[in-house]
Scaffold this motif. Sequence first.
Motif, short mmCIF file in Angstrom:
data_model
loop_
_atom_site.label_atom_id
_atom_site.label_comp_id
_atom_site.label_asym_id
_atom_site.label_seq_id
_atom_site.Cartn_x
_atom_site.Cartn_y
_atom_site.Cartn_z
N ARG A 266 -43.31 1.35 33.26
CA ARG A 266 -42.55 0.89 34.43
C ARG A 266 -42.86 0.64 35.23
O ARG A 266 -41.91 -0.34 35.04
N ALA A 267 -43.92 0.36 36.05
CA ALA A 267 -44.38 -0.79 36.57
C ALA A 267 -44.42 -2.57 35.85
O ALA A 267 -44.09 -3.24 36.85
N ALA A 268 -44.67 -2.16 35.25
CA ALA A 268 -45.06 -3.44 33.96
C ALA A 268 -43.08 -4.47 33.96
O ALA A 268 -43.71 -5.14 33.54
N LYS A 269 -42.89 -3.46 33.71
CA LYS A 269 -40.74 -3.81 33.58
C LYS A 269 -39.75 -2.87 33.93
O LYS A 269 -39.10 -2.27 33.37
N PRO A 270 -40.11 -3.35 35.60
CA PRO A 270 -39.26 -2.50 35.93
C PRO A 270 -37.75 -2.33 35.66
O PRO A 270 -36.87 -1.61 36.40
N GLU A 271 -37.57 -3.81 35.41
CA GLU A 271 -35.62 -3.38 34.73
C GLU A 271 -35.98 -2.67 33.64
O GLU A 271 -34.72 -2.33 33.09
N ALA A 272 -36.28 -2.20 32.71
CA ALA A 272 -36.50 -1.38 31.29
C ALA A 272 -35.76 -0.40 31.47
O ALA A 272 -36.30 0.81 33.05
N LYS A 273 -35.02 0.40 31.00
CA LYS A 273 -33.98 1.68 31.04
C LYS A 273 -35.17 2.80 29.59
O LYS A 273 -35.55 3.97 30.78
N PHE A 274 -35.68 2.24 29.37
CA PHE A 274 -36.64 3.65 28.45
C PHE A 274 -35.79 4.59 27.93
O PHE A 274 -36.34 6.05 27.81
N SER A 275 -34.51 4.11 27.70
CA SER A 275 -33.74 5.07 27.14
C SER A 275 -34.04 6.17 25.98
O SER A 275 -34.48 5.44 24.96
N GLY A 276 -33.99 7.39 26.33
CA GLY A 276 -34.21 7.94 25.72
C GLY A 276 -35.78 8.37 25.53
O GLY A 276 -36.49 9.19 24.49
N PHE A 277 -36.72 7.83 26.15
CA PHE A 277 -38.54 8.18 26.12
C PHE A 277 -38.45 9.29 26.15
O PHE A 277 -37.82 9.86 27.37
N THR A 278 -39.76 9.71 26.23
CA THR A 278 -40.57 11.06 27.11
C THR A 278 -41.60 10.45 27.83
O THR A 278 -42.53 10.20 27.30
N ASP A 279 -41.40 11.15 28.94
CA ASP A 279 -42.29 10.76 30.14
C ASP A 279 -43.44 11.78 29.89
O ASP A 279 -43.63 12.91 29.35
N VAL A 280 -44.92 10.83 29.87
CA VAL A 280 -46.22 11.68 29.78
C VAL A 280 -46.06 13.12 30.24
O VAL A 280 -47.13 13.99 29.49
N HIS A 281 -45.39 13.00 31.19
CA HIS A 281 -45.82 14.44 32.52
C HIS A 281 -45.68 14.98 31.52
O HIS A 281 -45.58 16.30 31.92
N ASP A 282 -43.97 15.37 30.53
CA ASP A 282 -42.96 16.22 30.72
C ASP A 282 -43.68 16.59 29.16
O ASP A 282 -43.33 17.52 28.49
N LEU A 283 -44.32 15.26 28.47
CA LEU A 283 -44.65 15.98 26.79
C LEU A 283 -45.96 17.41 27.87
O LEU A 283 -46.13 17.90 26.59
N ALA A 284 -46.77 16.28 28.27
CA ALA A 284 -47.83 17.59 28.96
C ALA A 284 -47.31 19.12 29.11
O ALA A 284 -47.75 20.32 28.61
N ALA A 285 -46.67 18.44 30.19
CA ALA A 285 -45.50 20.56 30.55
C ALA A 285 -44.88 21.17 28.74
O ALA A 285 -44.96 22.27 28.96
N ALA A 286 -44.61 20.24 28.30
CA ALA A 286 -43.86 20.74 26.89
C ALA A 286 -45.41 21.73 26.13
O ALA A 286 -44.94 22.90 25.68
N ILE A 287 -45.94 20.81 26.24
CA ILE A 287 -47.51 21.90 25.33
C ILE A 287 -47.69 22.65 26.12
O ILE A 287 -48.03 23.89 25.16
N GLY A 288 -47.71 22.61 26.99
CA GLY A 288 -48.11 24.05 28.16
C GLY A 288 -47.48 25.03 28.03
O GLY A 288 -47.64 26.48 27.99
N ALA A 289 -45.91 24.51 27.79
CA ALA A 289 -44.95 26.04 27.85
C ALA A 289 -45.16 26.36 25.93
O ALA A 289 -44.53 27.52 25.66
N LEU A 290 -45.57 25.80 25.24
CA LEU A 290 -46.15 26.63 23.98
C LEU A 290 -46.27 28.00 24.54
O LEU A 290 -46.06 28.76 23.12
N TYR A 291 -47.53 28.61 25.48
CA TYR A 291 -48.48 29.47 25.34
C TYR A 291 -47.71 30.25 25.73
O TYR A 291 -47.74 31.56 26.23
N ASP A 292 -46.20 29.63 26.80
CA ASP A 292 -45.40 30.99 26.95
C ASP A 292 -44.31 31.40 25.59
O ASP A 292 -43.72 32.14 25.76
N ARG A 293 -44.42 31.11 24.50
CA ARG A 293 -43.46 31.45 23.43
C ARG A 293 -44.57 32.41 22.29
O ARG A 293 -45.92 31.62 22.32
N PRO A 294 -44.20 32.88 21.50
CA PRO A 294 -44.40 33.97 20.51
C PRO A 294 -45.41 32.65 19.55
O PRO A 294 -44.08 31.94 19.38
N ALA A 295 -46.27 32.82 19.07
CA ALA A 295 -46.71 32.65 18.45
C ALA A 295 -45.60 32.43 16.65
O ALA A 295 -46.06 31.24 16.26
#
Length: 209
Positions: free
Chosen positions: A168-197
Amino acid sequence: MIILVTGAGGPTGEAVCGYFRKNGDTVIGVDKADVDLLDRAAVQDLADRIGREHGRVDGVVHLVGGWRGSGSFAETSLDDWDLLHDLLIRTLQHVSLAFEPLLRRSDNGRFVIVSAKAAERPSAGGAVYGAAKAAAEAWTLSLADALSGTGGAAVVLVVKALVNDAMRAAKPEAKFSGFTDVHDLAAAIGALYDRPATEINGTRLDLTT
């Protein structure tokens, strides 16, 4: 928990490692400087060492990636296929084969890869990338079948692409539409432990919706 993150050196790996460390988990982050994931024996040595030190792993997050494409289908380079085969498939094979026994020792293990929408609908110029991602998904779903009934789960997380603060810093004008933020990805991985296998094992979870 004991969490292994492969491909931990980049922004995505840093986000995932940081998420689990913040929650008090023991994180073992490795990148190419630590172990060559294309070396089956080296990966097995890593698994053996972690097994001796911790007795199990509760999570393996495989983040090794890469992208290659061409201007058209006819211009596709099979050299690009060779590269992506190693990065996206061979490393996954080595890691999953070495660590499946340790995941079985956990009562709530998770194995996670990040795939892309391109595996479902590859573009004309994205044949090598789409095919490599699709193969990685199939391999992971086979692992899911192996983990069935163990309390563990193998899951494919699907994104359009990932974005981080440096991009984002390298391309402040870019929208990155539909991209997943790496921190949101991390949270999604963590949430897998809250659901039954049994609910998530062998599933493709789309993070773009």
